[in-house]
Scaffold this motif. Structure first.
Motif, mmCIF file in Angstrom:
data_model
loop_
_atom_site.group_PDB
_atom_site.id
_atom_site.type_symbol
_atom_site.label_atom_id
_atom_site.label_comp_id
_atom_site.label_asym_id
_atom_site.label_seq_id
_atom_site.Cartn_x
_atom_site.Cartn_y
_atom_site.Cartn_z
ATOM 1 N N THR A 275 7.469 -2.621 2.869
ATOM 2 C CA THR A 275 6.721 -2.476 1.621
ATOM 3 C C THR A 275 7.118 -3.616 0.689
ATOM 4 O O THR A 275 8.269 -4.046 0.673
ATOM 5 N N MET A 276 6.177 -4.111 -0.074
ATOM 6 C CA MET A 276 6.433 -5.219 -1.008
ATOM 7 C C MET A 276 6.572 -4.621 -2.408
ATOM 8 O O MET A 276 5.646 -3.969 -2.910
ATOM 9 N N TRP A 277 7.717 -4.849 -3.038
ATOM 10 C CA TRP A 277 8.015 -4.216 -4.320
ATOM 11 C C TRP A 277 7.775 -5.175 -5.483
ATOM 12 O O TRP A 277 8.108 -6.349 -5.421
ATOM 13 N N ASN A 278 7.204 -4.625 -6.557
ATOM 14 C CA ASN A 278 7.056 -5.350 -7.825
ATOM 15 C C ASN A 278 6.436 -6.742 -7.642
ATOM 16 O O ASN A 278 7.028 -7.764 -7.967
ATOM 17 N N VAL A 279 5.237 -6.722 -7.111
ATOM 18 C CA VAL A 279 4.493 -7.948 -6.844
ATOM 19 C C VAL A 279 3.491 -8.182 -7.975
ATOM 20 O O VAL A 279 2.837 -7.244 -8.451
ATOM 21 N N LYS A 280 3.336 -9.428 -8.400
ATOM 22 C CA LYS A 280 2.309 -9.773 -9.370
ATOM 23 C C LYS A 280 1.024 -10.089 -8.622
ATOM 24 O O LYS A 280 1.022 -10.872 -7.673
ATOM 25 N N LEU A 281 -0.066 -9.472 -9.039
ATOM 26 C CA LEU A 281 -1.350 -9.646 -8.361
ATOM 27 C C LEU A 281 -2.340 -10.392 -9.243
ATOM 28 O O LEU A 281 -2.399 -10.163 -10.458
ATOM 29 N N ASN A 282 -3.119 -11.261 -8.618
ATOM 30 C CA ASN A 282 -4.229 -11.888 -9.334
ATOM 31 C C ASN A 282 -5.387 -10.914 -9.477
ATOM 32 O O ASN A 282 -6.051 -10.863 -10.517
ATOM 33 N N VAL B 288 -2.015 0.144 -3.077
ATOM 34 C CA VAL B 288 -1.475 -0.412 -4.327
ATOM 35 C C VAL B 288 -0.967 0.722 -5.211
ATOM 36 O O VAL B 288 -1.685 1.688 -5.482
ATOM 37 N N LYS B 289 0.278 0.575 -5.660
ATOM 38 C CA LYS B 289 0.850 1.537 -6.607
ATOM 39 C C LYS B 289 1.451 0.790 -7.787
ATOM 40 O O LYS B 289 1.811 -0.395 -7.670
ATOM 41 N N ALA B 290 1.554 1.464 -8.924
ATOM 42 C CA ALA B 290 2.104 0.831 -10.116
ATOM 43 C C ALA B 290 3.555 0.444 -9.886
ATOM 44 O O ALA B 290 4.333 1.192 -9.282
ATOM 45 N N GLY B 291 3.937 -0.760 -10.366
ATOM 46 C CA GLY B 291 5.303 -1.234 -10.211
ATOM 47 C C GLY B 291 6.228 -0.709 -11.292
ATOM 48 O O GLY B 291 5.849 0.162 -12.097
ATOM 49 N N ASP B 292 7.433 -1.237 -11.335
ATOM 50 C CA ASP B 292 8.439 -0.766 -12.282
ATOM 51 C C ASP B 292 8.222 -1.319 -13.692
ATOM 52 O O ASP B 292 8.811 -0.814 -14.648
ATOM 53 N N GLU B 293 7.403 -2.357 -13.800
ATOM 54 C CA GLU B 293 7.091 -2.933 -15.104
ATOM 55 C C GLU B 293 5.594 -3.194 -15.187
ATOM 56 O O GLU B 293 4.929 -3.371 -14.157
ATOM 57 N N PRO B 294 5.039 -3.221 -16.401
ATOM 58 C CA PRO B 294 3.611 -3.521 -16.555
ATOM 59 C C PRO B 294 3.274 -4.872 -15.922
ATOM 60 O O PRO B 294 4.009 -5.847 -16.062
ATOM 61 N N GLY B 295 2.159 -4.902 -15.200
ATOM 62 C CA GLY B 295 1.724 -6.134 -14.565
ATOM 63 C C GLY B 295 2.299 -6.358 -13.180
ATOM 64 O O GLY B 295 1.962 -7.351 -12.522
ATOM 65 N N LEU B 296 3.176 -5.444 -12.724
ATOM 66 C CA LEU B 296 3.742 -5.537 -11.382
ATOM 67 C C LEU B 296 3.294 -4.349 -10.544
ATOM 68 O O LEU B 296 3.063 -3.252 -11.079
ATOM 69 N N PHE B 297 3.206 -4.572 -9.228
ATOM 70 C CA PHE B 297 2.669 -3.529 -8.355
ATOM 71 C C PHE B 297 3.461 -3.456 -7.060
ATOM 72 O O PHE B 297 3.968 -4.471 -6.567
ATOM 73 N N HIS B 298 3.557 -2.240 -6.523
ATOM 74 C CA HIS B 298 4.141 -2.041 -5.210
ATOM 75 C C HIS B 298 3.002 -2.058 -4.191
ATOM 76 O O HIS B 298 1.984 -1.375 -4.369
ATOM 77 N N LEU B 299 3.159 -2.840 -3.120
ATOM 78 C CA LEU B 299 2.168 -2.905 -2.050
ATOM 79 C C LEU B 299 2.725 -2.152 -0.851
ATOM 80 O O LEU B 299 3.648 -2.618 -0.185
ATOM 81 N N ILE B 300 2.163 -0.982 -0.599
ATOM 82 C CA ILE B 300 2.712 -0.043 0.367
ATOM 83 C C ILE B 300 2.073 -0.243 1.740
ATOM 84 O O ILE B 300 0.844 -0.289 1.867
ATOM 85 N N SER B 301 2.902 -0.347 2.780
ATOM 86 C CA SER B 301 2.431 -0.392 4.158
ATOM 87 C C SER B 301 2.363 1.028 4.709
ATOM 88 O O SER B 301 3.233 1.857 4.426
ATOM 89 N N LEU B 302 1.334 1.324 5.512
ATOM 90 C CA LEU B 302 1.199 2.651 6.105
ATOM 91 C C LEU B 302 2.015 2.780 7.381
ATOM 92 O O LEU B 302 2.446 3.867 7.746
ATOM 93 N N ASN B 303 2.247 1.668 8.059
ATOM 94 C CA ASN B 303 3.048 1.664 9.277
ATOM 95 C C ASN B 303 4.521 1.844 8.890
ATOM 96 O O ASN B 303 5.075 1.021 8.163
ATOM 97 N N PRO B 304 5.178 2.921 9.357
ATOM 98 C CA PRO B 304 6.581 3.169 8.966
ATOM 99 C C PRO B 304 7.524 2.022 9.327
ATOM 100 O O PRO B 304 8.571 1.855 8.704
ATOM 101 N N GLY B 305 7.155 1.224 10.331
ATOM 102 C CA GLY B 305 8.026 0.143 10.742
ATOM 103 C C GLY B 305 7.810 -1.155 9.983
ATOM 104 O O GLY B 305 8.491 -2.149 10.239
ATOM 105 N N ALA B 306 6.851 -1.157 9.041
ATOM 106 C CA ALA B 306 6.531 -2.380 8.295
ATOM 107 C C ALA B 306 7.150 -2.322 6.909
ATOM 108 O O ALA B 306 7.461 -1.251 6.374
#
Length: 211
Positions: free
Chosen positions: A187-194, A167-185
């Protein structure tokens, strides 16, 4: 006597019985030269299951002999369901409460307040593989604490899907980047998380003892 002390005493006894020493066992197990001594002296209070497994192999015993009867004395941990590592999985309602499989409580992990989930998908390869178990503790029902940023976490997005991602901080408050470790997968950008919770322990599928 707590679990860590019982593990330390058992390793110390086994090392002595085999006429070897902590340094030799540590090096044979692929650990740092002081790794086994640190467990025996309790400098390392919560040794990982992977290291205990390697120590057991060097000493010629099953890892259950090192952790002793502690797992039988502690309640098992329920597996809440599956968590997506590339696959979309509505993880947390996978089983009715109390009806899902269970896994014995790993050493160094308190049996209360801890949840286990099973990995599905390959986006976190080679760190986490399908079928592996992840253990985590939620600090709050609806929160993404600041200390999870930059770490591998179990999390739930706004659509109720469960993920294991970095989990990394997204481009706006309350949003997050979900990073995959597998280079072929992807990444989910600016996702809202519960919520998000750091992975406390990873158990490979072939080591987990399900009940």
């Amino acid at each position: 006597m707590d679990t860590g002390q019982m593990i330390a005493d058992t390793i110390e006894r086994l090392v002595a019985e085999r006429g070897t020493n902590p340094r030799a066992v540590a090096l044979a197990a692929g650990m740092s030269p002081t790794g086994v001594r640190d467990i025996i002296t309790r400098k390392t209070k919560n040794p990982t299951f992977a290291n205990l497994q390697k120590i057991a192999e060097v000493l010629g015993v099953e890892v259950t002999e090192i952790i002793g009867g502690t797992s039988a004395e502690r309640p098992p941990i329920a597996i809440a369901g599956k968590v997506g590592a590339g696959a979309q999985v509505p993880v947390f309602d996978a089983y009715e409460k109390g009806d899902g499989p269970q896994v014995e409580c790993p050493p160094g992990i308190p049996p209360h307040g801890v949840v286990a989930v099973e990995v599905e998908g390959d986006s976190m390869e080679p760190v986490y593989s399908a079928g592996d178990l992840l253990f985590y503790t939620r600090n709050g029902h609806d929160s993404v604490p600041s200390d999870v940023i930059g770490h591998r976490c179990v999390c739930e997005d706004a659509d109720g899907m469960g993920w294991v991602k970095q989990v990394k901080a997204g481009d706006e408050p309350g949003l997050f980047h979900l990073i995959s470790l597998n280079p072929g997968a992807n990444t989910m950008w600016n996702v809202k998380l519960n919520w998000a919770a750091r992975v406390r322990l990873h158990w490979p599928a072939d080591l987990a003892r399900k009940k």
